[in-house]
Design a protein around this motif. Structure first.
Motif, mmCIF file in Angstrom:
data_model
loop_
_atom_site.group_PDB
_atom_site.id
_atom_site.type_symbol
_atom_site.label_atom_id
_atom_site.label_comp_id
_atom_site.label_asym_id
_atom_site.label_seq_id
_atom_site.Cartn_x
_atom_site.Cartn_y
_atom_site.Cartn_z
ATOM 1 N N ALA A 1 0.828 -1.206 0.000
ATOM 2 C CA ALA A 1 0.000 0.000 0.000
ATOM 3 C C ALA A 1 0.860 1.253 0.000
ATOM 4 N N ARG A 2 1.978 1.226 0.718
ATOM 5 C CA ARG A 2 2.898 2.381 0.721
ATOM 6 C C ARG A 2 3.441 2.642 -0.680
ATOM 7 N N GLN B 1 2.055 1.766 -3.584
ATOM 8 C CA GLN B 1 1.043 2.015 -4.606
ATOM 9 C C GLN B 1 0.188 3.248 -4.335
ATOM 10 N N ASP B 2 0.241 3.767 -3.129
ATOM 11 C CA ASP B 2 -0.603 4.922 -2.798
ATOM 12 C C ASP B 2 0.096 6.212 -3.227
ATOM 13 N N TYR C 1 0.583 8.922 -0.388
ATOM 14 C CA TYR C 1 1.648 8.586 0.561
ATOM 15 C C TYR C 1 3.021 8.836 -0.061
ATOM 16 N N GLN C 2 3.198 8.455 -1.321
ATOM 17 C CA GLN C 2 4.474 8.659 -1.995
ATOM 18 C C GLN C 2 4.811 10.147 -2.119
ATOM 19 N N ALA D 1 -0.132 10.266 7.201
ATOM 20 C CA ALA D 1 -0.317 9.421 6.024
ATOM 21 C C ALA D 1 -0.107 7.945 6.372
ATOM 22 N N ARG E 1 -3.174 6.695 8.167
ATOM 23 C CA ARG E 1 -4.279 6.520 7.226
ATOM 24 C C ARG E 1 -4.156 5.202 6.472
ATOM 25 N N LEU E 2 -2.976 4.899 5.980
ATOM 26 C CA LEU E 2 -2.766 3.646 5.257
ATOM 27 C C LEU E 2 -2.943 2.445 6.163
ATOM 28 N N LYS F 1 -6.562 1.828 6.727
ATOM 29 C CA LYS F 1 -7.205 1.330 5.506
ATOM 30 C C LYS F 1 -6.918 -0.160 5.301
#
Length: 511
Positions: free
Chosen positions: A94-95, A97-98, A101-102, A121, A124-125, A128
């Motif tokens: 997720a880190r 692909q988000d 966040y990137q 951030a 939040r991830l 989720k």
């Protein structure tokens, strides 16, 4: 074609039964037949553990509330253990692909100190991914939640047990196998969906389901709720700002699953029993045993004593029960709707007259509409005249064409004629619009609102009492104004007729 009484059994009743059955969704998409307990659709469902379902039913039917209780938050070290390796792998993906966040990570790359934006951030991830894992119901994180519940002395099994005596719950809580943050998000989602349904349609779709029948078809297993109690979720805030949610029963009695009964009758020839329920509840254990005995010979079928909070759409169920062919077969209106025509004796003389738009000022038509409380054009006036003349009809039109105005005028004229009117609408907003128009015209004392979201029996009794004490209305003196109106109308009609008269060799009008 006119139908006689002999045609009722051969055509009208089968047709009515066909329309009636369409109100029931008997497919596996209906969660009254397939309550998805482990899929991602569980975001519309909350499950409970460590409680006596009979005590819960008794408590809610008695008017008391039950607070939803999450698992206690684990220490930080324990929380990381609860997450598991597969959760950490999903969080890493997720880190990567988000995009948000990137972007925050790139903006914070040069910071030597702690970055609040990056921490936010990250939280939040993490929330989720944890929610996605908990919805699936099969992750190691969920399994670790079960272990965490056991460490707290909480039985994590969804199969509940009955105590010897089941008084109303004393501790006033319902245990959920979720941490506080996830419980808050899920409860808020259920509450908003239920409230939205009430605001739009007037129907409460939030039910507490007592017990499930595990049944199968074509090697697929399904779970169908057995007894359903309409409830509401109440949100409140603690001093620290955290949100808590409580469950409260409505004044409606619990009901059985008629959709399940009809599905099993059609496809399996099983005479599925419905429970004997009252506003005070019923004997859950006895009913579960009765259902288990009914399906005992079907391999793989069983009763599960679960307790689930779910969004269930019962909007067509009331109509299904009301449209019993044995009850409505004598209705002239039903015959007209299904057969399109009636015999001459059933229609009557008055109903044969259809008002045309161009003839609305003719005395024979105008006298049918003695009052107008909102504006009406010729087509709307003609519709009102037809209804007051005894015809049943369907009035169609896109939004903004004055359908609610026409309905308002129809109700006003019916009241003027001393008739009683029942106005029913699928959308609550439609009821509100017509009620507001009638109230603005001074007819509020003659309107009794029965909205399923707020009205209870006591309020209805109080409003009926107020109306019994209303003084008799005085008849307005408007003979002079009516005479002047008729004179002006006749002048305009004469002018219109002159304009439309043909003249000259080509016989053209002035219009």
């Amino acid at each position: 074609m006119a139908f006689t009484s002999k045609d009722v059994n051969s055509y009208l009743l089968p047709t009515l039964e066909g329309f009636r059955n369409k109100l029931l969704d008997l497919t596996s998409r209906n969660n009254l037949l397939n309550l998805s307990l482990t899929s991602s659709r569980s975001a519309r469902l909350m499950r409970f553990v460590a409680c006596d379902p009979q005590a819960v039913l008794n408590t809610l039917c008695s008017g008391s509330t039950l607070e939803l209780k999450p698992l206690p938050d684990p220490p930080e070290e324990e929380e990381k253990k609860l997450e598991g390796d597969d959760f950490k792998a999903a969080l890493d993906r997720a880190r990567e692909q988000d995009p948000l966040y990137q972007q925050v990570l790139a903006d914070s790359s040069g910071d030597k100190n702690f970055s609040p934006a990056l921490a936010q951030a990250e939280d939040r991830l993490r929330s989720k991914v944890r929610e996605e894992f908990e919805q699936g119901g099969k992750s190691s994180a969920t399994k670790n939640l079960v272990k965490w519940a056991e460490k707290q002395g909480i039985n994590p099994s969804y199969d509940l047990s009955f105590s010897k005596t089941s008084p109303p719950s004393k501790n006033g809580t319902l245990q959920v196998l979720l941490l506080a943050q996830r419980l808050e998000r899920l409860a808020e989602g259920l509450r908003k969906n239920a409230r939205s349904s009430i605001e739009e349609t007037g129907n409460n779709i939030l039910y507490l389901a007592f017990g499930c029948l595990e049944w199968s078809e074509k090697n697929k297993s399904f779970f169908a709720p057995l007894i359903l109690l309409p409830v509401e979720l109440i949100k409140s805030s603690t001093r620290g700002g955290a949100k808590s949610f409580s469950l409260r029963g409505t004044e409606d009695a619990p009901v059985g699953n008629i959709t399940l009964k009809e599905r099993l009758r059609r496809d399996f020839l099983i005479d599925f029993p419905l429970p004997n329920l009252t506003e005070d509840g019923g004997d859950l254990k006895a009913y579960f045993e009765q259902v288990a005995s009914t399906v005992a010979e079907v391999e793989g079928w069983a009763v599960r004593p679960n307790l689930n909070l779910a969004l269930l759409n019962f909007s067509g169920l009331g109509l299904y029960e009301d449209l019993d062919p044995q009850i409505v077969q004598s209705s002239v209106l039903v015959k007209q709707l299904l057969a399109a025509e009636l015999t001459a004796e059933e229609q009557g003389h008055e109903a044969e007259i259809v008002a045309e738009d161009v003839h609305v000022d003719q005395p024979s038509i105008a006298q049918k509409v003695p009052i107008l409380i909102t504006q009406a054009d010729a087509s709307q006036f003609a519709s009102i005249a037809d209804v007051m003349g005894g015809r049943s009809m369907v009035i169609e039109g896109p939004p903004g064409t004055g359908k609610s105005q026409t309905i308002t005028n129809i109700i006003a004229n019916a009241l003027y004629a001393g008739k009683r009117v029942l106005f029913v609408a699928e959308k609550k907003v439609a009821l509100d619009v017509v009620y507001t128009r009638l109230a603005e015209a001074g007819l509020k004392p003659y309107c009794l609102r029965i909205a399923s979201d707020k009205t209870n029996k006591r309020e209805v009794y109080d409003e009926l009492g107020e109306r019994l004490l209303l003084p008799r209305p005085s008849h307005p003196r408007r003979d002079a104004a009516l005479g002047e109106f008729n004179q002006l109308r006749d002048q305009l009609n004469t002018f219109s007729q002159l304009l439309n008269q043909s003249h000259g060799a080509e016989e053209e009008s002035h219009q």
